[in-house]
Structures are given as structure tokens and as C-alpha cells.
Design a protein around this motif. Structure first.
Motif, mmCIF file in Angstrom:
data_model
loop_
_atom_site.group_PDB
_atom_site.id
_atom_site.type_symbol
_atom_site.label_atom_id
_atom_site.label_comp_id
_atom_site.label_asym_id
_atom_site.label_seq_id
_atom_site.Cartn_x
_atom_site.Cartn_y
_atom_site.Cartn_z
ATOM 1 N N PHE A 32 6.238 -8.754 -14.177
ATOM 2 C CA PHE A 32 6.850 -8.233 -15.373
ATOM 3 C C PHE A 32 8.134 -8.521 -15.831
ATOM 4 O O PHE A 32 8.954 -8.656 -14.849
ATOM 5 C CB PHE A 32 6.810 -6.493 -15.186
ATOM 6 C CG PHE A 32 5.534 -6.273 -14.917
ATOM 7 C CD1 PHE A 32 4.259 -6.142 -15.715
ATOM 8 C CD2 PHE A 32 5.237 -5.604 -13.523
ATOM 9 C CE1 PHE A 32 3.052 -5.679 -15.164
ATOM 10 C CE2 PHE A 32 4.291 -5.229 -13.072
ATOM 11 C CZ PHE A 32 3.107 -5.183 -13.773
ATOM 12 N N THR A 33 8.597 -8.969 -17.074
ATOM 13 C CA THR A 33 9.770 -9.701 -17.271
ATOM 14 C C THR A 33 10.541 -8.662 -18.625
ATOM 15 O O THR A 33 9.603 -8.179 -19.496
ATOM 16 C CB THR A 33 9.688 -11.074 -17.701
ATOM 17 O OG1 THR A 33 9.034 -11.512 -16.701
ATOM 18 C CG2 THR A 33 10.994 -11.532 -18.099
ATOM 19 N N ARG A 34 11.643 -8.421 -18.375
ATOM 20 C CA ARG A 34 12.427 -7.865 -19.657
ATOM 21 C C ARG A 34 13.737 -8.433 -19.660
ATOM 22 O O ARG A 34 14.430 -8.544 -18.586
ATOM 23 C CB ARG A 34 12.435 -6.226 -19.493
ATOM 24 C CG ARG A 34 13.087 -5.435 -20.358
ATOM 25 C CD ARG A 34 12.900 -5.266 -21.708
ATOM 26 N NE ARG A 34 11.194 -5.249 -21.929
ATOM 27 C CZ ARG A 34 10.802 -4.297 -22.824
ATOM 28 N NH1 ARG A 34 11.607 -3.377 -23.556
ATOM 29 N NH2 ARG A 34 9.440 -4.102 -22.829
ATOM 30 N N ARG A 57 13.037 -9.895 -13.717
ATOM 31 C CA ARG A 57 11.490 -9.997 -13.394
ATOM 32 C C ARG A 57 11.354 -9.664 -12.300
ATOM 33 O O ARG A 57 11.865 -9.880 -11.407
ATOM 34 C CB ARG A 57 11.348 -11.919 -13.198
ATOM 35 C CG ARG A 57 9.853 -12.200 -13.094
ATOM 36 C CD ARG A 57 9.603 -13.394 -12.925
ATOM 37 N NE ARG A 57 9.707 -13.783 -11.464
ATOM 38 C CZ ARG A 57 9.564 -15.138 -10.793
ATOM 39 N NH1 ARG A 57 9.799 -16.192 -11.527
ATOM 40 N NH2 ARG A 57 9.931 -15.151 -9.582
ATOM 41 N N THR A 114 8.309 -8.707 -9.584
ATOM 42 C CA THR A 114 7.140 -8.930 -9.040
ATOM 43 C C THR A 114 6.726 -7.940 -7.926
ATOM 44 O O THR A 114 7.335 -7.489 -6.869
ATOM 45 C CB THR A 114 7.304 -10.316 -8.399
ATOM 46 O OG1 THR A 114 7.596 -11.232 -9.231
ATOM 47 C CG2 THR A 114 5.779 -10.722 -7.694
ATOM 48 N N GLY A 147 3.349 -2.155 -15.697
ATOM 49 C CA GLY A 147 4.119 -3.068 -16.544
ATOM 50 C C GLY A 147 4.660 -2.249 -17.455
ATOM 51 O O GLY A 147 6.089 -2.551 -17.530
ATOM 52 N N ARG A 148 4.297 -1.336 -18.116
ATOM 53 C CA ARG A 148 4.789 -0.459 -19.127
ATOM 54 C C ARG A 148 5.993 0.193 -18.530
ATOM 55 O O ARG A 148 7.049 0.413 -19.009
ATOM 56 C CB ARG A 148 3.926 0.504 -19.588
ATOM 57 C CG ARG A 148 4.406 1.151 -20.978
ATOM 58 C CD ARG A 148 3.236 1.587 -22.016
ATOM 59 N NE ARG A 148 2.047 2.192 -21.082
ATOM 60 C CZ ARG A 148 0.926 1.487 -20.934
ATOM 61 N NH1 ARG A 148 0.577 0.362 -21.584
ATOM 62 N NH2 ARG A 148 0.003 2.234 -20.338
ATOM 63 N N ARG A 192 8.720 -1.999 -17.579
ATOM 64 C CA ARG A 192 9.837 -2.395 -18.822
ATOM 65 C C ARG A 192 10.522 -1.381 -19.382
ATOM 66 O O ARG A 192 11.713 -1.439 -19.700
ATOM 67 C CB ARG A 192 8.724 -2.815 -19.818
ATOM 68 C CG ARG A 192 8.329 -4.360 -19.306
ATOM 69 C CD ARG A 192 7.749 -5.225 -20.482
ATOM 70 N NE ARG A 192 6.277 -4.488 -20.829
ATOM 71 C CZ ARG A 192 5.056 -4.696 -20.238
ATOM 72 N NH1 ARG A 192 5.134 -5.759 -19.262
ATOM 73 N NH2 ARG A 192 3.918 -4.148 -20.357
#
Length: 153
Positions: free
Chosen positions: A22-24, A115, A117, A138-139, A142
Motif C-alpha cells: 500500500f502506498t500513500r 510504501r 508492505t 489497505g484502507r 492509508r
């Protein structure tokens, strides 16, 4: 039931049977994000809503999630300001066999690209559950990174 997981290294983040990434992007600088991750372990519940409690230990940390999951972790890499990774050594999560979480921080404009992982292995049921839970995880990640950015502003 407490489970002792397989002691994998940081390279497991690239080779695990299940990898959730997941990336933010955030406005905070990489060094500020790194310090919040690595040095303010007790502060994690203030920005990561899934975390009920966290405390540093010798070489790692202990974390409790809302819902009852518990983890004893060892820090594998703390390379400021770009990489923070830890391994779950002991958990009460059924079916888990190996688990590494890696936070990579890279400059993104004047801020940071974060990021995260989750590198996982376990029984077939555990691996399936991880894949099914990926959208919610993921939610949560983020949202946590966004809340951390607000905290650091």
C-alpha cells in the motif's frame, strides 16, 4: 493460542507467498515520518486506529490491535530516513507462520511517499484470509498514514 513464527529476514518482504503493498504520499518529510515510526512506538495508537497499544521492548516492540490480535516483534532494519522493517516473532493470529512489515520512505516532492508492505506466510486458510482482508487493511493503512501526516503537520 500463542504461536512462534519462523524467523525470516528483511528479504522476506520481497519473497513472501503473500505480499500486500500500500502506498500513500504525505506532506511530512521522510525523517519526521521515520522518527514517528521508529522512535515514537507508544504514539502509534494516536494515529493508527487499528492499534490499541504499542510499547517498545529490547530490540523490538509489543503491539495489540483492536479486536484482540497481539504481536511481539523484532526490528530488522531501522535505516533513517528510508526504511523501517520488523518481523513478527510471536502472535495469537491463527495460521500465521512468518510475517514481516516493511515501511519504505522516499522523497516525493517536498513530502514523502510511504510504501507499506505486509509480507506473510501461513496455512492456506491464513493466506486466503490475508488476501480477502487486503482491501480493508489497505484502507486502514492509508487512513493511518494520512492521520500520521496530520499529526506531524
Amino acid at each position: 493460542m500463542v504461536q512462534h513464527l519462523r524467523p525470516v529476514g528483511p528479504d522476506f518482504a520481497e519473497s513472501a507467498p503473500v505480499r500486500l503493498v500500500f502506498t500513500r504520499d504525505v506532506a511530512a518529510a521522510p525523517d519526521a515520518v521515520f522518527r514517528a515510526l521508529a522512535e515514537d512506538v507508544a504514539g502509534w495508537p494516536e494515529w493508527f486506529s487499528a492499534v490499541a497499544a504499542a510499547r517498545p521492548t529490547e530490540g523490538g516492540r509489543e503491539v495489540s490491535l483492536r479486536g484482540g490480535a497481539r504481536f511481539r516483534e523484532s526490528v530488522l532494519v531501522a535505516k533513517e530516513p528510508e526504511l523501517y522493517a520488523y518481523r513478527v516473532d510471536v502472535t495469537n493470529t491463527p495460521g500465521a507462520r512468518a510475517w514481516v512489515e516493511e515501511w519504505r520512505l522516499a522523497p516525493a516532492g517536498t513530502g514523502t511517499r510511504v510504501r507499506v508492505t505486509f509480507a506473510l506466510d501461513g496455512t492456506a486458510a491464513f493466506r486466503l484470509a490475508c488476501r480477502l482482508l487486503a482491501p480493508g487493511v489497505g484502507r486502514a493503512v492509508r487512513n493511518a498514514v494520512t492521520a500520521l501526516d496530520r499529526r506531524l503537520a
